[in-house]
Design a protein around this motif. Sequence first.
Motif, short mmCIF file in Angstrom:
data_model
loop_
_atom_site.label_atom_id
_atom_site.label_comp_id
_atom_site.label_asym_id
_atom_site.label_seq_id
_atom_site.Cartn_x
_atom_site.Cartn_y
_atom_site.Cartn_z
N UNK A 31 0.93 -1.43 0.13
CA UNK A 31 0.42 -0.35 0.18
C UNK A 31 0.68 1.34 -0.49
N UNK A 32 1.99 1.21 0.20
CA UNK A 32 2.89 1.93 0.10
C UNK A 32 3.23 2.43 -1.17
N UNK A 33 3.49 4.23 -1.32
CA UNK A 33 3.55 4.45 -2.35
C UNK A 33 5.66 4.38 -2.73
N UNK A 34 5.67 4.66 -4.24
CA UNK A 34 8.04 4.10 -4.73
C UNK A 34 7.61 5.11 -5.06
N UNK A 35 8.51 5.93 -5.80
CA UNK A 35 8.57 6.72 -6.42
C UNK A 35 10.29 6.42 -7.40
N UNK A 36 10.41 6.38 -8.22
CA UNK A 36 11.35 5.73 -9.44
C UNK A 36 12.03 6.71 -9.95
N UNK A 37 13.12 8.04 -9.87
CA UNK A 37 14.05 8.96 -10.09
C UNK A 37 14.63 8.41 -11.53
N UNK A 38 14.81 7.11 -12.07
CA UNK A 38 15.66 7.00 -13.07
C UNK A 38 14.99 6.66 -14.07
N UNK A 39 14.49 7.65 -15.23
CA UNK A 39 13.97 7.18 -16.18
C UNK A 39 14.93 7.19 -17.82
N UNK A 40 14.80 6.34 -18.14
CA UNK A 40 15.85 6.21 -19.48
C UNK A 40 14.95 6.95 -19.93
#
Length: 108
Positions: A31-40
């Motif tokens: 249920x926690x949110x995750x954040x992916x910053x490494x966008x190629x």
Amino acid sequence: MEEAIIKTGGHQYRIKQGDIIKVQKLPGKVGDKVHFDEVLMVKDGENIKFGTPLVKDAFVEGIITEQGKNKKIIVFFYRNKTRNRKKNGHKQPYTKVKIGKILERGEQ
């Protein structure tokens, strides 16, 4: 945004909004949110943006749907003619993430 390629845990994933992906274990609870910053790469219709190596100001949001372990694999070490053998098992932890939004900083 429609599609993106992200990098997490040493792997790259091609994703769309609504996809469920299985990644290396991430900290957090279901249920926690995750954040992916490494966008190629980001694709929006006909517009494609490639990063060098990352797309500036792009990120992906997702929600953790499951934390678990994969099936057990057997690691067997054997040396011929020496009576030297070792047997181990290993279960790799994983996290299932449902992809929410593929955004750029200005679109929040």
